[in-house]
Every structure is written in C-alpha cells, then in structure tokens.
Scaffold this motif. Structure first.
Motif, PDB file in Angstrom:
ATOM      1  N   GLN A 161       4.210   5.722   3.060  1.00 36.70           N
ATOM      2  CA  GLN A 161       3.720   4.468   3.659  1.00 36.70           C
ATOM      3  C   GLN A 161       3.611   3.328   2.645  1.00 36.70           C
ATOM      4  OE1 GLN A 161       0.058   5.696   5.626  1.00 36.70           O
ATOM      5  NE2 GLN A 161       1.167   6.145   7.490  1.00 36.70           N
ATOM      6  N   GLU A 162       4.049   3.583   1.418  1.00 41.82           N
ATOM      7  CA  GLU A 162       4.034   2.522   0.404  1.00 41.82           C
ATOM      8  C   GLU A 162       4.928   1.377   0.891  1.00 41.82           C
ATOM      9  OE1 GLU A 162       2.561   2.140  -2.802  1.00 41.82           O
ATOM     10  OE2 GLU A 162       1.292   3.795  -2.112  1.00 41.82           O
ATOM     11  N   GLY A 163       4.414   0.168   0.821  1.00 42.64           N
ATOM     12  CA  GLY A 163       5.210  -0.996   1.235  1.00 42.64           C
ATOM     13  C   GLY A 163       5.273  -1.184   2.742  1.00 42.64           C
ATOM     14  N   GLU A 164       4.541  -0.348   3.491  1.00 44.32           N
ATOM     15  CA  GLU A 164       4.518  -0.476   4.956  1.00 44.32           C
ATOM     16  C   GLU A 164       3.837  -1.788   5.349  1.00 44.32           C
ATOM     17  OE1 GLU A 164       5.685   0.219   8.271  1.00 44.32           O
ATOM     18  OE2 GLU A 164       5.771   2.152   7.274  1.00 44.32           O
ATOM     19  N   TYR A 165       4.328  -2.416   6.415  1.00 40.89           N
ATOM     20  CA  TYR A 165       3.762  -3.690   6.884  1.00 40.89           C
ATOM     21  C   TYR A 165       2.663  -3.402   7.903  1.00 40.89           C
ATOM     22  CZ  TYR A 165       3.637  -8.330   9.057  1.00 40.89           C
ATOM     23  OH  TYR A 165       3.227  -9.548   9.543  1.00 40.89           O
ATOM     24  N   PHE A 166       1.433  -3.836   7.598  1.00 38.62           N
ATOM     25  CA  PHE A 166       0.305  -3.569   8.490  1.00 38.62           C
ATOM     26  C   PHE A 166      -0.282  -4.848   9.102  1.00 38.62           C
ATOM     27  CE2 PHE A 166       0.207   0.227   5.708  1.00 38.62           C
ATOM     28  CZ  PHE A 166       0.225   1.210   6.678  1.00 38.62           C
ATOM     29  N   GLY A 167       0.373  -5.971   8.903  1.00 38.64           N
ATOM     30  CA  GLY A 167      -0.211  -7.229   9.374  1.00 38.64           C
ATOM     31  C   GLY A 167       0.723  -7.970  10.303  1.00 38.64           C
ATOM     32  N   PRO A 168       0.307  -9.176  10.750  1.00 39.33           N
ATOM     33  CA  PRO A 168      -0.961  -9.831  10.450  1.00 39.33           C
ATOM     34  C   PRO A 168      -2.111  -9.180  11.232  1.00 39.33           C
ATOM     35  CG  PRO A 168       0.287 -11.154  11.996  1.00 39.33           C
ATOM     36  CD  PRO A 168       1.165  -9.998  11.625  1.00 39.33           C
ATOM     37  N   TYR A 169      -3.317  -9.448  10.778  1.00 36.70           N
ATOM     38  CA  TYR A 169      -4.486  -8.874  11.443  1.00 36.70           C
ATOM     39  C   TYR A 169      -5.594  -9.918  11.453  1.00 36.70           C
ATOM     40  CZ  TYR A 169      -4.772  -7.906   6.447  1.00 36.70           C
ATOM     41  OH  TYR A 169      -4.716  -8.032   5.078  1.00 36.70           O
TER      42      TYR A 169
END
Length: 199
Positions: A161-169
C-alpha cells in the motif's frame, strides 16, 4: 449520511468506525467493504476469471478459492494485485451500492469502512470521508497482534500500500497514541458534523 473511512491496513479504520457507533445514539450501520470483497470472491464468474489469470494453484483440493494462496501471490507483485483489483473492484462497487440503497431506508448514518475507498470508486457514494493513519511499524504490529497475521505477510500487505492514494478527505485521524487521543479526535469530527454538541 454516508461516512467513508479510509486509510492503510492496520491504521485502525474499524476501531474508528466502532467508536463513532458507540458515541452516537443514532441508528448507525457499519459496512465492512473487506467482507463485501470476500462475498464477491465467491461469485462463480469472478472465480472463473481468476482461474484464467492466476491458474488452478489458487484453488484447494475441493476446488474452493483460497484467499490465503491468492493473497500470497498478489501482495508480492503489484502488477498481479492490479489485475486482481480490476476483476473484483467493479463487483465490490456494485454490491456495496446495493447494500447502501437498502440500508439508507433504515439507518441514520452508514459508515463505509474501506481501505481502497477511492480505488474502488466508493467515495462518490459518501457525504464525508475520514482518513485514518498511523506509522508503518505500528500498523504492522497491529496486523500481527490483533489480526494474528504472520510478520512477513503483514509487512507485505503494508508495503503493497506504499504510495496508495487515500484522498481527498474531509477529516484526518492519527491513531498512533492510545484510545483517549483517538476518542478526542473522533468527538471533534462529530461536533463539526453536528452530531455531538459543543462543550
């Protein structure tokens, strides 16, 4: 209201979801998208597609799909993980949307607990999104501790999950220093959303 909770494995998304449920007296339902993913893997046409791509080795002697064997393949190889995601994500989206449509009739708040909220496209179903984060070592420790995942596998999951995009939030929670700090952060968010009164 639909609240999406996202963040990497071991960050504490489920803990945050259950804290929200505990703090609010309203009718709150938690949808664990991981579980929806497990259901999707039982679908015949999904299994046939996976068989074509990954071969017979992901099935046991009773011809039952082994999530363990599949996980061992994809968490070591980002390209294979992407292939798996392309097969299962559209079905997870469809099934989650069906659950939401039924649940919105009977629940005041629905929480979507989903690491890959954006990757699956589930963010478009949410009114607000909370991102939960914690340092890498703490996340690995949680996976090996509470979830009893062997260290090497836990590290592979976290590394994948390194570099995974989790946004925007809309909100961020750092779950790195005990439950007191965590509850304080959750209370602040619920006040901003108008679900808890200001002190």
């Amino acid at each position: 209201m639909v609240i999406g909770i996202t963040g990497p494995a071991g960050s504490g998304k489920s803990t945050v979801a259950h804290f929200i449920k505990k703090l609010l007296l309203k009718n709150v339902q938690i949808v664990e998208v991981d579980r929806v993913g497990h259901q999707v893997l039982t679908l015949f046409f999904v299994q046939e597609e996976l068989r074509e791509v990954f071969g017979e080795e992901i099935f046991d002697e009773n011809n039952i799909l082994s999530r363990k064997k599949l996980g061992e393949i994809v968490f070591k190889d980002k390209e294979k993980l992407e292939i798996l995601n392309k097969i299962v994500h559209p079905e997870i989206f469809k099934k989650t949307k069906e659950i939401l449509n039924k649940s919105l009739k009977k629940s005041d708040i629905i929480i979507l607990d989903a690491a890959l909220l954006y990757k699956i496209g589930l963010h478009i179903l949410c009114d607000k999104v909370i991102f939960v984060d914690a340092p890498k070592e703490i996340r690995i420790k949680r996976l090996t501790g509470s979830r009893k995942i062997p260290y090497q596998k836990a590290k592979s999951i976290v590394d994948s999950q390194e570099g995974e995009y989790f946004g925007p939030y809309d909100f961020i929670i750092y779950h790195d220093n005990g439950f007191e700090k965590l509850e304080k952060q959750i209370r602040e968010i619920l006040k901003k959303l108008g679900y808890l009164k200001e002190d």
